[in-house]
Motif scaffolding. Structure first.
Motif, PDB file in Angstrom:
ATOM      1  N   HIS A 211      36.721 -42.890  86.874  1.00  0.00           N
ATOM      2  CA  HIS A 211      37.002 -43.174  85.464  1.00  0.00           C
ATOM      3  C   HIS A 211      35.735 -43.434  84.652  1.00  0.00           C
ATOM      4  CE1 HIS A 211      41.195 -43.408  86.524  1.00  0.00           C
ATOM      5  NE2 HIS A 211      40.891 -44.256  87.483  1.00  0.00           N
ATOM      6  N   ASP A 382      38.114 -44.923  79.724  1.00  0.00           N
ATOM      7  CA  ASP A 382      39.283 -45.607  80.282  1.00  0.00           C
ATOM      8  C   ASP A 382      39.054 -47.093  80.493  1.00  0.00           C
ATOM      9  OD1 ASP A 382      39.830 -42.924  80.660  1.00  0.00           O
ATOM     10  OD2 ASP A 382      39.174 -42.978  82.738  1.00  0.00           O
ATOM     11  N   ALA A 434      41.169 -39.504  87.789  1.00  0.00           N
ATOM     12  CA  ALA A 434      40.646 -39.201  86.455  1.00  0.00           C
ATOM     13  C   ALA A 434      40.787 -37.713  86.155  1.00  0.00           C
ATOM     14  CB  ALA A 434      39.184 -39.619  86.361  1.00  0.00           C
TER      15      ALA A 434
END
Ligand SMILES: Nc1ncnc2c1ncn2[C@@H]1O[C@H](COP(=O)(O)OP(=O)(O)O)[C@@H](O)[C@H]1O
Ligand SMILES: [Mg+2]
Length: 510
Positions: A211, A382, A434
């Motif tokens: 992420h 994120d 991700a």
């Protein structure tokens, strides 16, 4: 008579076949190269003539015409020297033309007839292998070419004479062996960082799921220190990723001695970097830092100091995992599946938010500084965390923290679960949450009524976009993977939502 030698032109990391045709015909003595070559190709004429002379072959007193076909494909670089020289030697009968037919040839020539290293040998070898041919490349690049396949035929001569002797059978060359880079020097270790437990947790989550992460905190809080320790907890590249990463490094000329390494790339460009340096482009459409970070980490320290255009140019690669460079007559794309890690101070003076501190320029100090980062870019991050300063008093006598090796075990376990999941779904190319698509993540993270209520509540309060919603699900999936849990529970969702709050406070301040 026309002799033919196969070579390649690069379009991104793809090798496009090019046919070098050499004709020696009666006429005014001289050599002409046609076929949309750049300056390096035009200058090849001088190098080829000098190298042939140094190898004891004189130019015929005839007209030599070299054509690089297809004639409408632009050709860039110095790797056409060797195929042109070999085509000419074949036309003169110095090497057997039919022996060359089974090879793709690339290499630069020095004036003394030695073959100098060029960029892009690995993608060229992969291309040659796909065409069912062998490869003739510079000696220095042989180890790199050998990675393309275990049974591709490779000749890596040091000089033109060496190659001619090989074909004559007087001095046979052996196939080079694939070489692996030195074992990684020790990365800085997470154990050096005292305290900062929640920042370390976020770093672990980022590593586990691939992420994007943004750290906001005052100067000296340890943001750069944390980011530099991310590579120490990332798992090594899997073989398929290793080849992709190395092909890009090869095109960019960044493979030292043709040795490959299974370390994930970690690139930290300076904030004065231009758009071409980050997403690629420039005179030769080179890959940029984003592509060089493929399957690894792009770390942007002091994020608001980058030019806004540069930051916004990253939006597309973050979404599509590739950098597209548009040219007048063609477009090139390089893969760029990156994990973006960024660090910034909360305001220009760096101390906004500290108890008792008032910036000299008032609240504008913070809002102006943070407004340099656009909402759409922020939306793609994120995990956003605040990294508060630790006081010197906290450092004194603090116990040694958990080592990177211990964290890396948990990360590797979570990654293995992800890989199993996506392989079972028939998507072996995806190894992280991700990278999962929005449609699929909704499928693999079924929410119960409780979870739905939590998300609905949070998105009303925080104003989630559709993208933010999907990204929260991905982070929640990673948190469950770290726990080894089959399904995403409320606690995972709550933690995932909390990682978007620091940024949303920031967006509201802006
Ligand atoms: N939690 C910590 N534990 C140990 N040293 C720290 C910690 N935080 C900061 N430091 C010290 O402060 C220095 C500056 O950290 P740095 O990561 O450059 O801060 P930032 O990037 O947030 O401005 C480090 O080199 C280290 O000596
Ligand atoms: Mg710093």
């Amino acid at each position: 008579m026309v002799s033919h030698v196969s070579t390649i032109a690069f379009q991104g990391i793809e090798a496009v076949p090019v046919d070098v045709q050499v004709m020696v015909a009666p006429g005014k003595m001289g050599m002409q190269i046609v076929g949309l070559g750049d300056k390096a190709v035009a200058e090849s004429r001088e190098r080829v003539q000098a190298a042939l002379h140094a190898s004891g072959l004189s130019m015929p007193p005839k007209k030599v015409t070299v054509n690089l076909a297809p004639a409408d494909l632009p050709k860039e670089g110095s790797h056409y020297d060797l195929p042109i020289a070999l085509g000419l030697m074949a036309a003169l009968g110095a090497v057997p033309g039919d022996a060359l037919a089974g090879y793709v040839v690339l290499g630069e020539l020095s004036l003394d007839g030695t073959v100098a290293a060029v960029n892009g040998v690995l993608p060229a070898a992969m291309g040659a292998n796909a065409m069912g041919k062998g490869l003739i490349c510079p000696h220095a690049c042989g180890a790199e070419a050998a990675w393309a396949s275990a049974d591709i035929d490779i000749l890596a001569p040091r000089s033109l004479i060496g190659l001619a002797n090989h074909f004559r059978g007087t001095q046979v060359m052996s196939r080079p062996e694939p070489a692996i880079g030195p074992p990684p020097g020790r990365w800085p270790d997470l154990a050096d960082i005292k305290g900062q437990e929640s920042a370390k947790r976020a770093l672990e989550v980022a590593a586990a799921g691939g992420h994007n992460l943004l750290m906001i905190g005052p100067p000296g809080a340890g943001k750069s220190m944390l980011a530099q320790r991310l590579p120490s907890i990332l798992p090594p590249l899997v073989p398929r990723e290793l080849l992709e990463v190395s092909m890009i490094a090869s095109i960019a000329g960044e493979l030292a001695d043709g040795k490959l390494s299974d370390r994930r790339p970690f690139r930290a460009p300076h904030h004065s970097a231009s758009m071409a340096a980050i997403v690629g482009g420039g005179l030769k459409a080179r890959p940029g830092e984003a592509s060089l970070s493929h399957h690894g980490v792009l770390f942007l320290d002091e994020l608001p100091e980058f030019s806004p255009q540069v930051l916004d140019s990253l939006r597309q690669p973050l979404e599509t995992a590739e950098c597209v460079i548009a040219r007048a007559n063609h477009r090139i794309s390089y893969p760029a599946r990156i994990q973006l890690v960024a660090a910034m101070n909360p305001c220009r003076c760096g101390r906004a938010g500290e108890p008792g501190h008032r910036c000299l320029r008032g609240p504008r100090c913070q809002t102006d500084y943070q407004a340099r980062i656009s909402g759409p870019l922020l939306d793609r991050i994120d995990l956003r965390i605040e990294v508060p300063a630790v006081s010197a008093g906290d450092l004194v006598g603090a116990a040694r923290a958990e080592t990177s090796a211990a964290v890396a075990v948990r990360v590797a376990h979570a990654r293995a679960l992800q890989q199993q999941r996506y392989t079972a779904l028939g998507l072996p190319g995806w190894t992280t949450n991700a990278a999962c698509s929005a449609a699929l993540i909704e499928e693999i993270v079924p929410l119960d009524a409780d979870g739905m209520a939590l998300i609905r509540d949070a998105s009303e309060k925080l104003g989630f976009s559709a993208r933010a919603y999907h990204r929260v699900l991905k982070v929640a999936r990673t948190l469950a993977d770290l726990d080894g849990a089959d399904s995403v529970a409320r606690i995972h969702l709550a933690e995932a939502i909390s990682y978007r709050m620091a940024g949303d406070r920031m967006a509201h301040a802006a």
